[in-house]
Design a protein around this motif. Sequence first.
Motif, PDB file in Angstrom:
ATOM      1  N   ASN A  24     -59.080 -47.567   4.341  1.00 53.32           N
ATOM      2  CA  ASN A  24     -58.395 -47.585   3.046  1.00 53.32           C
ATOM      3  C   ASN A  24     -59.375 -47.478   1.891  1.00 53.32           C
ATOM      4  O   ASN A  24     -59.129 -46.772   0.914  1.00 53.32           O
ATOM      5  CB  ASN A  24     -57.565 -48.861   2.895  1.00 53.32           C
ATOM      6  CG  ASN A  24     -56.295 -48.826   3.697  1.00 53.32           C
ATOM      7  OD1 ASN A  24     -55.847 -47.773   4.124  1.00 53.32           O
ATOM      8  ND2 ASN A  24     -55.722 -49.985   3.932  1.00 53.32           N
ATOM      9  N   MET A  25     -60.492 -48.187   2.005  1.00 56.66           N
ATOM     10  CA  MET A  25     -61.499 -48.133   0.941  1.00 56.66           C
ATOM     11  C   MET A  25     -62.122 -46.745   0.859  1.00 56.66           C
ATOM     12  O   MET A  25     -62.307 -46.198  -0.235  1.00 56.66           O
ATOM     13  CB  MET A  25     -62.574 -49.181   1.166  1.00 56.66           C
ATOM     14  CG  MET A  25     -62.119 -50.585   0.847  1.00 56.66           C
ATOM     15  SD  MET A  25     -63.391 -51.809   1.100  1.00 56.66           S
ATOM     16  CE  MET A  25     -64.502 -51.417  -0.226  1.00 56.66           C
ATOM     17  N   ALA A  26     -62.453 -46.183   1.999  1.00 54.73           N
ATOM     18  CA  ALA A  26     -63.055 -44.843   2.011  1.00 54.73           C
ATOM     19  C   ALA A  26     -62.076 -43.824   1.441  1.00 54.73           C
ATOM     20  O   ALA A  26     -62.469 -42.950   0.656  1.00 54.73           O
ATOM     21  CB  ALA A  26     -63.457 -44.466   3.438  1.00 54.73           C
ATOM     22  N   GLY A  27     -60.813 -43.926   1.814  1.00 53.72           N
ATOM     23  CA  GLY A  27     -59.803 -43.013   1.292  1.00 53.72           C
ATOM     24  C   GLY A  27     -59.622 -43.164  -0.208  1.00 53.72           C
ATOM     25  O   GLY A  27     -59.544 -42.169  -0.938  1.00 53.72           O
ATOM     26  N   ALA A  28     -59.566 -44.407  -0.679  1.00 56.95           N
ATOM     27  CA  ALA A  28     -59.402 -44.646  -2.111  1.00 56.95           C
ATOM     28  C   ALA A  28     -60.596 -44.127  -2.896  1.00 56.95           C
ATOM     29  O   ALA A  28     -60.438 -43.537  -3.973  1.00 56.95           O
ATOM     30  CB  ALA A  28     -59.199 -46.139  -2.377  1.00 56.95           C
ATOM     31  N   LEU A  29     -61.796 -44.330  -2.369  1.00 53.18           N
ATOM     32  CA  LEU A  29     -62.996 -43.823  -3.049  1.00 53.18           C
ATOM     33  C   LEU A  29     -63.017 -42.294  -3.081  1.00 53.18           C
ATOM     34  O   LEU A  29     -63.330 -41.683  -4.107  1.00 53.18           O
ATOM     35  CB  LEU A  29     -64.255 -44.350  -2.367  1.00 53.18           C
ATOM     36  CG  LEU A  29     -64.555 -45.832  -2.593  1.00 53.18           C
ATOM     37  CD1 LEU A  29     -65.690 -46.289  -1.688  1.00 53.18           C
ATOM     38  CD2 LEU A  29     -64.889 -46.089  -4.054  1.00 53.18           C
ATOM     39  N   THR A  30     -62.674 -41.671  -1.968  1.00 48.01           N
ATOM     40  CA  THR A  30     -62.655 -40.206  -1.898  1.00 48.01           C
ATOM     41  C   THR A  30     -61.622 -39.627  -2.858  1.00 48.01           C
ATOM     42  O   THR A  30     -61.922 -38.717  -3.634  1.00 48.01           O
ATOM     43  CB  THR A  30     -62.351 -39.745  -0.461  1.00 48.01           C
ATOM     44  OG1 THR A  30     -63.312 -40.323   0.419  1.00 48.01           O
ATOM     45  CG2 THR A  30     -62.381 -38.236  -0.351  1.00 48.01           C
ATOM     46  N   ILE A  31     -60.418 -40.160  -2.819  1.00 51.16           N
ATOM     47  CA  ILE A  31     -59.369 -39.668  -3.711  1.00 51.16           C
ATOM     48  C   ILE A  31     -59.733 -39.950  -5.166  1.00 51.16           C
ATOM     49  O   ILE A  31     -59.487 -39.125  -6.051  1.00 51.16           O
ATOM     50  CB  ILE A  31     -58.003 -40.273  -3.326  1.00 51.16           C
ATOM     51  CG1 ILE A  31     -57.568 -39.713  -1.976  1.00 51.16           C
ATOM     52  CG2 ILE A  31     -56.947 -39.996  -4.392  1.00 51.16           C
ATOM     53  CD1 ILE A  31     -56.357 -40.378  -1.382  1.00 51.16           C
ATOM     54  N   GLY A  32     -60.348 -41.095  -5.425  1.00 53.17           N
ATOM     55  CA  GLY A  32     -60.779 -41.424  -6.778  1.00 53.17           C
ATOM     56  C   GLY A  32     -61.813 -40.445  -7.314  1.00 53.17           C
ATOM     57  O   GLY A  32     -61.756 -40.026  -8.473  1.00 53.17           O
ATOM     58  N   ILE A  33     -62.765 -40.057  -6.482  1.00 53.85           N
ATOM     59  CA  ILE A  33     -63.787 -39.094  -6.905  1.00 53.85           C
ATOM     60  C   ILE A  33     -63.170 -37.728  -7.167  1.00 53.85           C
ATOM     61  O   ILE A  33     -63.453 -37.083  -8.181  1.00 53.85           O
ATOM     62  CB  ILE A  33     -64.908 -39.012  -5.844  1.00 53.85           C
ATOM     63  CG1 ILE A  33     -65.703 -40.322  -5.838  1.00 53.85           C
ATOM     64  CG2 ILE A  33     -65.824 -37.825  -6.109  1.00 53.85           C
ATOM     65  CD1 ILE A  33     -66.647 -40.468  -4.661  1.00 53.85           C
ATOM     66  N   ILE A  34     -62.301 -37.287  -6.277  1.00 54.03           N
ATOM     67  CA  ILE A  34     -61.629 -35.996  -6.474  1.00 54.03           C
ATOM     68  C   ILE A  34     -60.780 -36.030  -7.741  1.00 54.03           C
ATOM     69  O   ILE A  34     -60.759 -35.072  -8.526  1.00 54.03           O
ATOM     70  CB  ILE A  34     -60.772 -35.639  -5.233  1.00 54.03           C
ATOM     71  CG1 ILE A  34     -61.677 -35.357  -4.038  1.00 54.03           C
ATOM     72  CG2 ILE A  34     -59.862 -34.446  -5.519  1.00 54.03           C
ATOM     73  CD1 ILE A  34     -60.951 -35.254  -2.717  1.00 54.03           C
ATOM     74  N   THR A  35     -60.100 -37.140  -7.973  1.00 54.20           N
ATOM     75  CA  THR A  35     -59.267 -37.279  -9.165  1.00 54.20           C
ATOM     76  C   THR A  35     -60.108 -37.321 -10.429  1.00 54.20           C
ATOM     77  O   THR A  35     -59.685 -36.823 -11.478  1.00 54.20           O
ATOM     78  CB  THR A  35     -58.380 -38.527  -9.061  1.00 54.20           C
ATOM     79  OG1 THR A  35     -57.628 -38.447  -7.853  1.00 54.20           O
ATOM     80  CG2 THR A  35     -57.422 -38.640 -10.233  1.00 54.20           C
ATOM     81  N   ALA A  36     -61.301 -37.890 -10.359  1.00 52.04           N
ATOM     82  CA  ALA A  36     -62.190 -37.902 -11.524  1.00 52.04           C
ATOM     83  C   ALA A  36     -62.571 -36.477 -11.923  1.00 52.04           C
ATOM     84  O   ALA A  36     -62.584 -36.135 -13.118  1.00 52.04           O
ATOM     85  CB  ALA A  36     -63.432 -38.738 -11.238  1.00 52.04           C
ATOM     86  N   VAL A  37     -62.839 -35.634 -10.946  1.00 52.10           N
ATOM     87  CA  VAL A  37     -63.134 -34.219 -11.230  1.00 52.10           C
ATOM     88  C   VAL A  37     -61.903 -33.540 -11.818  1.00 52.10           C
ATOM     89  O   VAL A  37     -61.982 -32.780 -12.780  1.00 52.10           O
ATOM     90  CB  VAL A  37     -63.621 -33.497  -9.953  1.00 52.10           C
ATOM     91  CG1 VAL A  37     -63.777 -32.005 -10.181  1.00 52.10           C
ATOM     92  CG2 VAL A  37     -64.925 -34.111  -9.455  1.00 52.10           C
TER      93      VAL A  37
ATOM     94  N   LEU B 171     -57.758 -47.769  -7.791  1.00 47.44           N
ATOM     95  CA  LEU B 171     -58.373 -49.039  -8.174  1.00 47.44           C
ATOM     96  C   LEU B 171     -57.592 -50.224  -7.616  1.00 47.44           C
ATOM     97  O   LEU B 171     -58.188 -51.213  -7.170  1.00 47.44           O
ATOM     98  CB  LEU B 171     -58.491 -49.132  -9.696  1.00 47.44           C
ATOM     99  CG  LEU B 171     -59.508 -48.181 -10.343  1.00 47.44           C
ATOM    100  CD1 LEU B 171     -59.409 -48.259 -11.861  1.00 47.44           C
ATOM    101  CD2 LEU B 171     -60.910 -48.489  -9.864  1.00 47.44           C
ATOM    102  N   MET B 172     -56.276 -50.128  -7.633  1.00 43.98           N
ATOM    103  CA  MET B 172     -55.449 -51.205  -7.078  1.00 43.98           C
ATOM    104  C   MET B 172     -55.687 -51.354  -5.574  1.00 43.98           C
ATOM    105  O   MET B 172     -55.785 -52.479  -5.059  1.00 43.98           O
ATOM    106  CB  MET B 172     -53.972 -50.945  -7.367  1.00 43.98           C
ATOM    107  CG  MET B 172     -53.595 -51.121  -8.824  1.00 43.98           C
ATOM    108  SD  MET B 172     -51.933 -50.557  -9.255  1.00 43.98           S
ATOM    109  CE  MET B 172     -50.906 -51.427  -8.132  1.00 43.98           C
ATOM    110  N   LEU B 173     -55.800 -50.239  -4.863  1.00 48.98           N
ATOM    111  CA  LEU B 173     -56.052 -50.291  -3.430  1.00 48.98           C
ATOM    112  C   LEU B 173     -57.438 -50.860  -3.141  1.00 48.98           C
ATOM    113  O   LEU B 173     -57.606 -51.679  -2.238  1.00 48.98           O
ATOM    114  CB  LEU B 173     -55.902 -48.904  -2.797  1.00 48.98           C
ATOM    115  CG  LEU B 173     -56.122 -48.816  -1.297  1.00 48.98           C
ATOM    116  CD1 LEU B 173     -55.160 -49.736  -0.550  1.00 48.98           C
ATOM    117  CD2 LEU B 173     -55.968 -47.386  -0.822  1.00 48.98           C
ATOM    118  N   LEU B 174     -58.431 -50.451  -3.928  1.00 53.15           N
ATOM    119  CA  LEU B 174     -59.775 -51.006  -3.758  1.00 53.15           C
ATOM    120  C   LEU B 174     -59.783 -52.513  -4.006  1.00 53.15           C
ATOM    121  O   LEU B 174     -60.402 -53.268  -3.257  1.00 53.15           O
ATOM    122  CB  LEU B 174     -60.760 -50.304  -4.692  1.00 53.15           C
ATOM    123  CG  LEU B 174     -61.202 -48.898  -4.287  1.00 53.15           C
ATOM    124  CD1 LEU B 174     -62.010 -48.251  -5.396  1.00 53.15           C
ATOM    125  CD2 LEU B 174     -61.990 -48.941  -2.995  1.00 53.15           C
ATOM    126  N   ALA B 175     -59.106 -52.952  -5.069  1.00 57.53           N
ATOM    127  CA  ALA B 175     -59.046 -54.382  -5.371  1.00 57.53           C
ATOM    128  C   ALA B 175     -58.361 -55.145  -4.241  1.00 57.53           C
ATOM    129  O   ALA B 175     -58.814 -56.223  -3.845  1.00 57.53           O
ATOM    130  CB  ALA B 175     -58.313 -54.606  -6.688  1.00 57.53           C
TER     131      ALA B 175
END
Length: 163
Positions: free
Chosen positions: A7-20, A54-58
């Motif tokens: 879940n953390m890896a997925g949230a980080l990956t999606i977060g980075i793609i979304t930042a772009v 961010l909610m999933l990471l938290a």
Amino acid sequence: MTRISGNMAGALTIGIITAVYLYEAFKLPFGSAAAPGMGFMPVLTGMSVILLCLMLLAKELLFSQAPTSSSVQERDLWEEEEGGESSGYRKPLMLIIILLLYPLALTYLGFIISSILLLYTSLRIMEYRNWLICLAVAVLTAVVANIVFSHWLGIYFPKGILG
């Protein structure tokens, strides 16, 4: 050493793609709520995805329980678990491929037929009930969406082979 959960890896990956994605979306004119510009929905969508990440990471950092050695088992992410539920990437990958093919189908087959195909195959991949209920849900959803958008909102979709 702590291991990063899926879940953390997925949230980080999606977060980075979304930042772009957001970086590019901010280049579009935003407008206002009364008169939205081309960037209004992309920015709101991107911000929503970042918030959910961010909610999933938290949740993972604050409320996750450490796995016990007896509950941690290595398994192949592409194989099916007992009981028919997928443990890996097969179903999401199939859904991504279907979603990428949808715009092509929309152009040639039209909104109603391509939406029925998209919804039906998505429901079947996710193993939602039997094929008849999946077909009924897909047809009902596509027809209601077409009525709402074309008759009430005046937004017309491609008719494709039906037109």
